[in-house]
Motif scaffolding. Structure first.
Motif, PDB file in Angstrom:
ATOM      1  N   THR A 176      -6.351   7.332  20.121  1.00  0.00           N
ATOM      2  CA  THR A 176      -7.124   6.017  20.024  1.00  0.00           C
ATOM      3  C   THR A 176      -7.495   5.846  18.431  1.00  0.00           C
ATOM      4  O   THR A 176      -7.239   4.852  18.036  1.00  0.00           O
ATOM      5  N   ARG A 177      -8.023   6.937  18.137  1.00  0.00           N
ATOM      6  CA  ARG A 177      -8.803   6.419  16.726  1.00  0.00           C
ATOM      7  C   ARG A 177      -7.819   6.656  15.695  1.00  0.00           C
ATOM      8  O   ARG A 177      -7.914   5.744  14.831  1.00  0.00           O
ATOM      9  N   ALA A 178      -6.610   7.389  15.763  1.00  0.00           N
ATOM     10  CA  ALA A 178      -5.568   7.319  14.905  1.00  0.00           C
ATOM     11  C   ALA A 178      -5.045   5.868  14.649  1.00  0.00           C
ATOM     12  O   ALA A 178      -4.965   5.312  13.617  1.00  0.00           O
ATOM     13  N   ILE A 179      -4.758   5.454  16.030  1.00  0.00           N
ATOM     14  CA  ILE A 179      -4.262   3.999  15.874  1.00  0.00           C
ATOM     15  C   ILE A 179      -5.152   2.751  15.469  1.00  0.00           C
ATOM     16  O   ILE A 179      -4.752   2.183  14.532  1.00  0.00           O
ATOM     17  N   ASP A 180      -6.385   3.052  15.569  1.00  0.00           N
ATOM     18  CA  ASP A 180      -7.309   2.091  15.062  1.00  0.00           C
ATOM     19  C   ASP A 180      -7.510   2.125  13.730  1.00  0.00           C
ATOM     20  O   ASP A 180      -7.674   1.055  13.088  1.00  0.00           O
ATOM     21  N   GLN A 181      -7.454   3.553  13.168  1.00  0.00           N
ATOM     22  CA  GLN A 181      -7.677   3.501  11.643  1.00  0.00           C
ATOM     23  C   GLN A 181      -6.285   3.139  11.147  1.00  0.00           C
ATOM     24  O   GLN A 181      -6.449   2.422   9.832  1.00  0.00           O
ATOM     25  N   ALA A 182      -5.179   3.564  11.773  1.00  0.00           N
ATOM     26  CA  ALA A 182      -3.847   2.624  11.082  1.00  0.00           C
ATOM     27  C   ALA A 182      -3.771   1.312  11.032  1.00  0.00           C
ATOM     28  O   ALA A 182      -3.475   0.524   9.992  1.00  0.00           O
ATOM     29  N   HIS A 183      -4.563   0.858  12.125  1.00  0.00           N
ATOM     30  CA  HIS A 183      -4.505  -0.907  12.075  1.00  0.00           C
ATOM     31  C   HIS A 183      -5.482  -1.353  11.142  1.00  0.00           C
ATOM     32  O   HIS A 183      -5.035  -2.153  10.504  1.00  0.00           O
ATOM     33  N   ARG A 184      -6.563  -0.745  10.759  1.00  0.00           N
ATOM     34  CA  ARG A 184      -7.414  -1.165   9.846  1.00  0.00           C
ATOM     35  C   ARG A 184      -6.809  -0.829   8.395  1.00  0.00           C
ATOM     36  O   ARG A 184      -6.807  -1.868   7.459  1.00  0.00           O
ATOM     37  N   LEU A 185      -6.049   0.212   8.273  1.00  0.00           N
ATOM     38  CA  LEU A 185      -5.453   0.300   6.927  1.00  0.00           C
ATOM     39  C   LEU A 185      -4.412  -0.713   6.764  1.00  0.00           C
ATOM     40  O   LEU A 185      -4.056  -1.130   5.528  1.00  0.00           O
ATOM     41  N   LEU A 186      -3.622  -1.127   7.791  1.00  0.00           N
ATOM     42  CA  LEU A 186      -2.817  -2.047   7.767  1.00  0.00           C
ATOM     43  C   LEU A 186      -3.118  -3.441   7.395  1.00  0.00           C
ATOM     44  O   LEU A 186      -2.864  -4.158   6.521  1.00  0.00           O
ATOM     45  N   ALA A 187      -4.544  -3.830   7.803  1.00  0.00           N
ATOM     46  CA  ALA A 187      -5.048  -5.149   7.565  1.00  0.00           C
ATOM     47  C   ALA A 187      -5.440  -5.044   6.205  1.00  0.00           C
ATOM     48  O   ALA A 187      -5.397  -6.101   5.522  1.00  0.00           O
ATOM     49  N   LYS A 188      -6.186  -3.811   5.856  1.00  0.00           N
ATOM     50  CA  LYS A 188      -6.309  -3.716   4.253  1.00  0.00           C
ATOM     51  C   LYS A 188      -5.174  -4.159   3.425  1.00  0.00           C
ATOM     52  O   LYS A 188      -5.320  -4.645   2.388  1.00  0.00           O
ATOM     53  N   ALA A 189      -4.121  -3.309   3.794  1.00  0.00           N
ATOM     54  CA  ALA A 189      -3.067  -3.448   2.837  1.00  0.00           C
ATOM     55  C   ALA A 189      -2.386  -4.901   2.860  1.00  0.00           C
ATOM     56  O   ALA A 189      -1.733  -5.497   1.905  1.00  0.00           O
ATOM     57  N   ARG A 190      -2.382  -5.430   4.071  1.00  0.00           N
ATOM     58  CA  ARG A 190      -2.046  -6.908   4.083  1.00  0.00           C
ATOM     59  C   ARG A 190      -2.753  -7.572   3.097  1.00  0.00           C
ATOM     60  O   ARG A 190      -2.235  -8.502   2.624  1.00  0.00           O
TER      61      ARG A 190
ATOM     62  N   GLY B 182      -4.838  -6.985   0.461  1.00  0.00           N
ATOM     63  CA  GLY B 182      -4.413  -6.621  -0.700  1.00  0.00           C
ATOM     64  C   GLY B 182      -5.862  -6.637  -1.566  1.00  0.00           C
ATOM     65  O   GLY B 182      -6.600  -6.633  -0.937  1.00  0.00           O
ATOM     66  N   ASP B 183      -5.554  -6.837  -2.837  1.00  0.00           N
ATOM     67  CA  ASP B 183      -6.783  -7.093  -3.606  1.00  0.00           C
ATOM     68  C   ASP B 183      -7.737  -8.185  -3.251  1.00  0.00           C
ATOM     69  O   ASP B 183      -7.146  -9.430  -3.230  1.00  0.00           O
ATOM     70  N   PRO B 184      -8.871  -7.917  -2.655  1.00  0.00           N
ATOM     71  CA  PRO B 184      -9.627  -9.083  -2.192  1.00  0.00           C
ATOM     72  C   PRO B 184     -10.056 -10.101  -3.351  1.00  0.00           C
ATOM     73  O   PRO B 184     -10.766 -11.033  -3.314  1.00  0.00           O
ATOM     74  N   ALA B 185      -9.857  -9.588  -4.656  1.00  0.00           N
ATOM     75  CA  ALA B 185     -10.176 -10.477  -5.805  1.00  0.00           C
ATOM     76  C   ALA B 185      -9.173 -11.888  -5.949  1.00  0.00           C
ATOM     77  O   ALA B 185      -9.477 -12.886  -6.678  1.00  0.00           O
ATOM     78  N   VAL B 186      -8.190 -11.420  -5.242  1.00  0.00           N
ATOM     79  CA  VAL B 186      -7.014 -12.317  -5.160  1.00  0.00           C
ATOM     80  C   VAL B 186      -7.185 -13.414  -4.302  1.00  0.00           C
ATOM     81  O   VAL B 186      -7.430 -12.908  -2.984  1.00  0.00           O
ATOM     82  N   PRO B 187      -7.134 -14.707  -4.437  1.00  0.00           N
ATOM     83  CA  PRO B 187      -7.513 -15.643  -3.378  1.00  0.00           C
ATOM     84  C   PRO B 187      -6.282 -15.411  -2.190  1.00  0.00           C
ATOM     85  O   PRO B 187      -5.476 -15.158  -2.434  1.00  0.00           O
TER      86      PRO B 187
END
Lengths: 376, 308
Positions: free
Chosen positions: A9-23, A25-30
């Motif tokens: 469970t935790r691995a999948i949750d973390q993977a999803h969070r990483l994916l959301a972050k990668a998607r 990208g840089d939050p400074a970019v609109p």
């Protein structure tokens, strides 16, 4: 160190969070808006709608955003949504002769009623990177503000289709009349082989563009040669009509953009049929010219058996083309190799150890029984 | 088993989707296909699988079946490679917990529906249980004959000679049948069937199993069944009877000598440990032995990423 392919469970949750972050990208970019994707990456939206088999620009744009630009993943998202939708009926067949055309060309005739209409196309652009676009300023060469939308005689009234013009003299086979036969539904009934042309065209319309492109190319290089001419490529919007049972007459429920390709191919005739041109047909949602042309070539190649031509090439092999062309299916199965297979691998490992222990192999004709499969 | 949209008994199903994800019409279609499959043991029934929110090849066929059978009273167990805690098993278990609001379990004995990939639980199943297999390639003749219409003809005519020839060729060339998993079986004396890629170690468990066994292949749009107490015989020869793997080493954790063992490489020097592939089976044996269940030493008890 030992790394177990055990997650949880935790691995999948973390993977999803990483994916959301990668998607994101840089939050400074609109952040991209769906309208930006729809209007500025419109051809990506078109492809996702076409292979996702769902005409909804906004949902397709959402899928592209969610998939971080991975179009096959976006197509998958759209398909998985589409499959949950209620199906309340089938539309009246669209009439592409009545299309409001924004591009129409024929490679078979120099001029024809209504003329050639180039429209928006990459075709004669020089593929030079336009560095002005990088500066987010209006390009000096493109001048979109000065573009003229097609006006006057050309697009104002419906343009006759080239195949219809040829058909008047019997030079080309007639298109099957709408409603002549019950049309199957690939998404509601399992595909049985050999498939009718209705199901073949459905499968091709959903098929992966790259797969079709390669197959179409192979027919041009001698693997099932069909000597095609681009009779007509037309693109524009058509009305979609639906006939509710309680009304008894069709009503327009919307307008969709489509690209239609009619390929003209040589055919020598048979005892029953005089020599005439045959057709290959391609249709996609939106602007999908490359896909539609490839589809028309492959459609014609797949008619080999029906027309009594020898079936020798992959593009003519119905089972090969229809079963392997779907990007969602192919992507899933190819990538399922990422799942653990260690039980099967263990079984193979045992076998291999046994074989190595007995090597060199027992002589032919004197098979030796293997009492147990034991791990040494 | 219910079809009410967005309403499981306890209201925990995902809003916006049908109970168990699939719409009622699709479930009906799948159930009809399941009934036909049960009526013709081992026969591959074509069905129009839908796109599922999980990729093709990752268990969509079994998902169809589970989604069509499951109801609020069911208890679901999902295993992959025999284990409850592999990522895909976790993902599928969560999918049904979310869309059907069902209770889930890791205990084989407590489950009413068990969805599995590549293993049959070691513990014998009972008549009140359903085992749903994930099947990548349902056609046992596929590696002999790639054409679907031809395979169907061969099944229709019981034309299985080529399959036996293939097994015989193994014996002639290397002295044994070189198929160690996905080993073809004859069901009810009529249809040759792929048991899915389970190790052949598991094949004998299929024979006369009291539980209903259902097999789903979503991408290939086929499902098939072995009804309870049906004869399932692994293909073999009189002078080369079917036999299964066995290990000279017992399970390194629970000491079992009769279960399928995974080989775990524990250090860079090639040190190996053999442990039960069926994690529930192993844990239960250890619980009985120790009076309390313990987890394998390399497994994170918090069910997180296991990177040591």
């Amino acid at each position: 160190m030992y790394v177990a392919v055990k997650g949880g469970t935790r691995a999948i949750d973390q993977a999803h969070r990483l994916l959301a972050k990668a998607r994101r990208g840089d939050p400074a970019v609109p952040e991209l808006g769906l309208d930006q994707i729809d209007h500025q990456l419109g051809l990506a939206v078109d492809r996702v709608m076409a292979e996702g088999s769902l005409y909804d620009r906004r949902l397709a744009a959402l899928a592209i955003k969610q998939a971080a630009g991975d179009l096959v993943e976006a197509i998958f998202l759209l398909r998985a949504f589409r499959t949950t939708l209620v199906r309340f009926g089938a539309s009246v067949p669209i009439d592409t002769a009545a299309m409001a055309v924004d591009r129409r060309i024929s490679a078979a005739f120099k001029d024809l009623p209504g003329g050639q209409l180039l429209g928006a196309t990459f075709d004669y652009t020089h593929r030079l990177l336009d560095f002005a676009l990088a500066a987010t300023a209006p390009s000096a060469t493109e001048r979109p503000d000065q573009a003229e939308t097609p006006t006057g005689g050309a697009a104002a009234e419906p343009l006759s289709r080239v195949a219809d013009l040829l058909g008047r003299d019997g030079l080309i086979e007639a298109a099957p009349a709408p409603g002549a036969a019950e049309v199957g539904d690939l998404t509601r009934d399992p595909l049985a082989l050999p498939a009718g042309r209705d199901l073949r065209l459905q499968a091709l319309a959903r098929a992966d563009e790259g797969f079709l492109l390669g197959l179409a190319y192979s027919t041009q290089r001698g693997f099932g040669a069909s000597h095609p001419f681009a009779g007509e490529i037309r693109r524009g919007t058509v009305e979609v009509e639906f006939e509710p049972e309680e009304l008894g007459f069709p009503v327009v429920i919307g307008e969709i953009a489509v690209t239609e390709v009619d390929m003209i191919n040589q055919y020598a005739g048979s005892a029953e049929t005089p020599p005439q041109f045959t057709r290959g047909y391609g249709l996609t949602f939106g602007h999908g010219e490359r896909k539609a042309i490839a589809m028309a070539l492959v459609d014609r190649a797949l008619r080999a058996r029906e027309l009594g031509e020898p079936v020798t090439a992959p593009a003519q092999d119905e089972e090969f083309v229809l079963i392997h062309g779907d990007a969602v299916e192919a992507s899933g199965f190819v990538q399922h190799l990422k799942l653990p297979h260690y039980v099967d691998f263990q079984a193979e490992l045992d076998l291999l150890r046994r074989l190595r222990r007995d090597w060199p192999a027992t002589p032919h004709g004197d098979p030796v029984g293997d009492p147990e499969m034991a791990v040494p | 088993m219910t079809d009410e949209i967005q309403s499981s008994a306890d209201g925990r199903a995902a809003p916006g989707y049908s109970y168990g994800y699939l719409d009622a019409q699709t479930k009906r279609m799948v159930r009809r296909a399941v009934l036909k499959a049960v009526a013709i043991p081992g026969y591959q029934v074509a069905f129009a699988s839908r796109e599922m929110p999980l990729p093709y090849g990752w268990g969509t066929g079994a998902l169809h079946i589970t989604a069509s059978l499951i109801g609020p009273d069911d208890v679901l167990k999902v295993i992959d490679q025999g284990a409850d805690d592999t990522t895909n098993a976790v993902s599928i278990r969560r999918f049904f917990a979310r869309t059907a609001g069902v209770r889930t379990t890791e205990a084989t004995a407590d489950a009413t529906v068990i969805q599995t990939r590549h293993r049959v639980p070691e513990r014998p199943l009972g008549p009140d249980q359903v085992l749903v297999y994930q099947v990548p390639i349902p056609e046992p003749l596929r590696w002999i004959e790639p054409r679907e219409p031809e395979c169907r003809r061969m099944h229709a005519l019981e034309d299985y000679g080529a399959l036996y020839v293939r097994l015989y060729e193994d014996i002639a060339h290397i002295g044994r049948i070189a198929t160690s998993y996905n080993y073809p079986v004859m069901v009810n004396g009529r249809y040759v069937m792929s048991p899915s890629p389970i190790p052949k170690f598991d094949n004998p468990k299929l024979d006369r199993m009291p539980a209903l066994q259902l097999f789903g292949a979503g991408r290939e749009r086929r499902l098939y069944a072995v009804p309870p107490y049906t004869t399932v015989k692994s293909l073999d020869f009189e002078d080369h009877p079917f036999e299964v793997q066995h290990w000279e080493t017992p399970c390194g954790l629970c000491g079992a000598t009769d279960s399928f063992l995974d080989e775990v490489i524990v250090d860079d020097a090639g040190g190996r440990l053999y442990v039960c592939s069926d994690t529930d089976h192993c844990a239960r044996r250890r619980a009985i032995r120790d009076g309390s269940a313990t987890r394998a030493p390399w497994r994170d008890d918090t069910d997180g990423p296991e990177v040591a």
